[in-house]
Design a protein around this motif. Structure first.
Motif, short mmCIF file in Angstrom:
data_model
loop_
_atom_site.label_atom_id
_atom_site.label_comp_id
_atom_site.label_asym_id
_atom_site.label_seq_id
_atom_site.Cartn_x
_atom_site.Cartn_y
_atom_site.Cartn_z
N MET A 47 0.85 -1.18 0.00
CA MET A 47 0.00 0.00 0.00
C MET A 47 0.89 1.23 0.00
O MET A 47 1.74 1.38 0.88
N PHE A 48 0.68 2.12 -0.97
CA PHE A 48 1.41 3.39 -1.06
C PHE A 48 0.70 4.42 -0.19
O PHE A 48 -0.49 4.66 -0.36
N LEU A 49 1.44 5.00 0.75
CA LEU A 49 0.89 6.05 1.61
C LEU A 49 1.63 7.34 1.33
O LEU A 49 2.86 7.35 1.21
N ASN A 50 0.89 8.44 1.24
CA ASN A 50 1.52 9.72 0.91
C ASN A 50 1.02 10.86 1.78
O ASN A 50 1.21 12.02 1.44
N GLY A 51 0.43 10.54 2.92
CA GLY A 51 -0.10 11.60 3.77
C GLY A 51 0.09 11.32 5.24
O GLY A 51 1.16 10.93 5.68
N THR A 52 -0.98 11.48 5.98
CA THR A 52 -0.91 11.44 7.44
C THR A 52 -0.60 10.07 8.02
O THR A 52 -0.23 9.96 9.18
N ALA A 53 -0.72 9.00 7.22
CA ALA A 53 -0.40 7.66 7.72
C ALA A 53 1.06 7.27 7.49
O ALA A 53 1.49 6.20 7.91
N MET A 54 1.85 8.15 6.86
CA MET A 54 3.27 7.86 6.69
C MET A 54 3.97 7.90 8.05
O MET A 54 3.44 8.46 9.02
N SER A 55 5.18 7.36 8.11
CA SER A 55 5.94 7.35 9.35
C SER A 55 6.05 8.78 9.90
O SER A 55 6.29 9.72 9.15
N GLY A 78 -13.51 11.74 1.02
CA GLY A 78 -13.12 12.26 -0.28
C GLY A 78 -12.13 11.39 -1.03
O GLY A 78 -11.74 11.69 -2.15
N LEU A 79 -11.70 10.28 -0.39
CA LEU A 79 -10.75 9.37 -1.02
C LEU A 79 -11.37 8.01 -1.25
O LEU A 79 -12.32 7.63 -0.57
N GLU A 80 -10.81 7.29 -2.22
CA GLU A 80 -11.23 5.91 -2.48
C GLU A 80 -9.99 5.08 -2.78
O GLU A 80 -8.95 5.61 -3.18
N LEU A 81 -10.11 3.77 -2.61
CA LEU A 81 -9.01 2.87 -2.89
C LEU A 81 -8.84 2.71 -4.39
O LEU A 81 -9.82 2.52 -5.12
N GLY A 82 -7.61 2.83 -4.84
CA GLY A 82 -7.31 2.68 -6.25
C GLY A 82 -5.96 2.01 -6.44
O GLY A 82 -5.29 1.66 -5.47
N VAL A 83 -5.55 1.87 -7.68
CA VAL A 83 -4.24 1.34 -8.03
C VAL A 83 -3.48 2.44 -8.74
O VAL A 83 -4.00 3.08 -9.65
N ILE A 84 -2.25 2.67 -8.28
CA ILE A 84 -1.41 3.70 -8.89
C ILE A 84 -0.16 3.06 -9.48
O ILE A 84 0.16 1.91 -9.20
N GLU A 85 0.55 3.85 -10.27
CA GLU A 85 1.83 3.42 -10.84
C GLU A 85 2.96 4.08 -10.07
O GLU A 85 2.96 5.30 -9.88
N LEU A 86 3.92 3.27 -9.64
CA LEU A 86 5.09 3.79 -8.95
C LEU A 86 6.18 4.14 -9.96
O LEU A 86 6.09 3.79 -11.14
N ALA A 87 7.22 4.83 -9.49
CA ALA A 87 8.30 5.30 -10.36
C ALA A 87 8.97 4.18 -11.13
O ALA A 87 9.39 4.38 -12.27
N ASP A 88 9.04 2.98 -10.53
CA ASP A 88 9.69 1.86 -11.21
C ASP A 88 8.77 1.12 -12.18
O ASP A 88 9.14 0.10 -12.75
N GLY A 89 7.55 1.61 -12.35
CA GLY A 89 6.59 1.01 -13.27
C GLY A 89 5.68 -0.03 -12.63
O GLY A 89 4.74 -0.49 -13.26
N SER A 90 5.96 -0.41 -11.40
CA SER A 90 5.09 -1.37 -10.71
C SER A 90 3.82 -0.68 -10.22
O SER A 90 3.75 0.55 -10.15
N SER A 95 0.64 -0.30 -7.23
CA SER A 95 0.41 -0.38 -5.79
C SER A 95 -0.99 0.12 -5.48
O SER A 95 -1.51 1.00 -6.16
N LEU A 96 -1.57 -0.46 -4.45
CA LEU A 96 -2.80 0.12 -3.92
C LEU A 96 -2.47 1.48 -3.32
O LEU A 96 -1.37 1.68 -2.81
N ALA A 97 -3.41 2.40 -3.37
CA ALA A 97 -3.25 3.73 -2.79
C ALA A 97 -4.62 4.36 -2.65
O ALA A 97 -5.58 3.96 -3.30
N MET A 98 -4.69 5.38 -1.81
CA MET A 98 -5.90 6.17 -1.71
C MET A 98 -5.79 7.31 -2.73
O MET A 98 -4.77 8.00 -2.79
N VAL A 99 -6.82 7.46 -3.55
CA VAL A 99 -6.85 8.48 -4.59
C VAL A 99 -8.11 9.33 -4.42
O VAL A 99 -9.05 8.93 -3.73
N LEU A 100 -8.09 10.51 -5.04
CA LEU A 100 -9.29 11.35 -4.97
C LEU A 100 -10.49 10.60 -5.51
O LEU A 100 -10.41 9.95 -6.56
N ARG A 101 -11.58 10.68 -4.80
CA ARG A 101 -12.83 10.02 -5.22
C ARG A 101 -13.34 10.70 -6.49
O ARG A 101 -13.42 11.92 -6.57
#
Length: 122
Positions: free
Chosen positions: A1-9, A77-89, A91-97
């Motif tokens: 799961m890719f996290l980019n906000g308040t749930a990061m370390s 305002g967010l929903e579960l989605g699949v994103i592309e990471l820098a290496d092309g793989s 990941s699940l992530a929360m995206v704008l609904r």
């Protein structure tokens, strides 16, 4: 799961990941706009071309942790989605609904590419 906000370390909601293993600190592919939603939480929007690489962390979450703990703590305002990471793989992530009329005002913070940088500048 890719996290980019308040749930990061170090973030206010990091407890929601429980003891999940940090797999990588990375960025998304350069296909996303990054928004501060009502100044409270970040939102990724896939725009294809013309996007930015957004910083985040990838965690190995169990489906139970995801379903029972992390997802219920996410803003409406967010929903579960699949994103592309820098290496092309992927990941699940929360995206704008998509098509969510109740979404609070957003500010495009793509040039910052980091929720931590956005918070530090406030």
């Amino acid at each position: 799961m890719f996290l980019n906000g308040t749930a990061m370390s170090g973030g206010a909601d990091h407890h929601l990941v429980g003891g999940a293993e940090l797999v990588a600190r990375t960025t998304t592919a350069k296909r996303y706009r990054f928004h501060a939603v009502d100044g409270s939480y970040p939102g990724l929007e896939d725009v294809g071309s013309g996007g930015a690489a957004i910083e985040g962390e990838v965690y190995e979450l169990s489906y139970e942790q995801l379903r029972e703990v992390l997802l219920p703590g996410e803003p409406a305002g967010l929903e579960l989605g699949v994103i592309e990471l820098a290496d092309g793989s992927g990941s699940l992530a929360m995206v704008l609904r998509r098509e969510y009329p109740k979404l609070p005002p957003t500010e495009d913070i793509s040039e910052l590419a980091s929720w931590r940088t956005y918070l530090a500048g406030r």
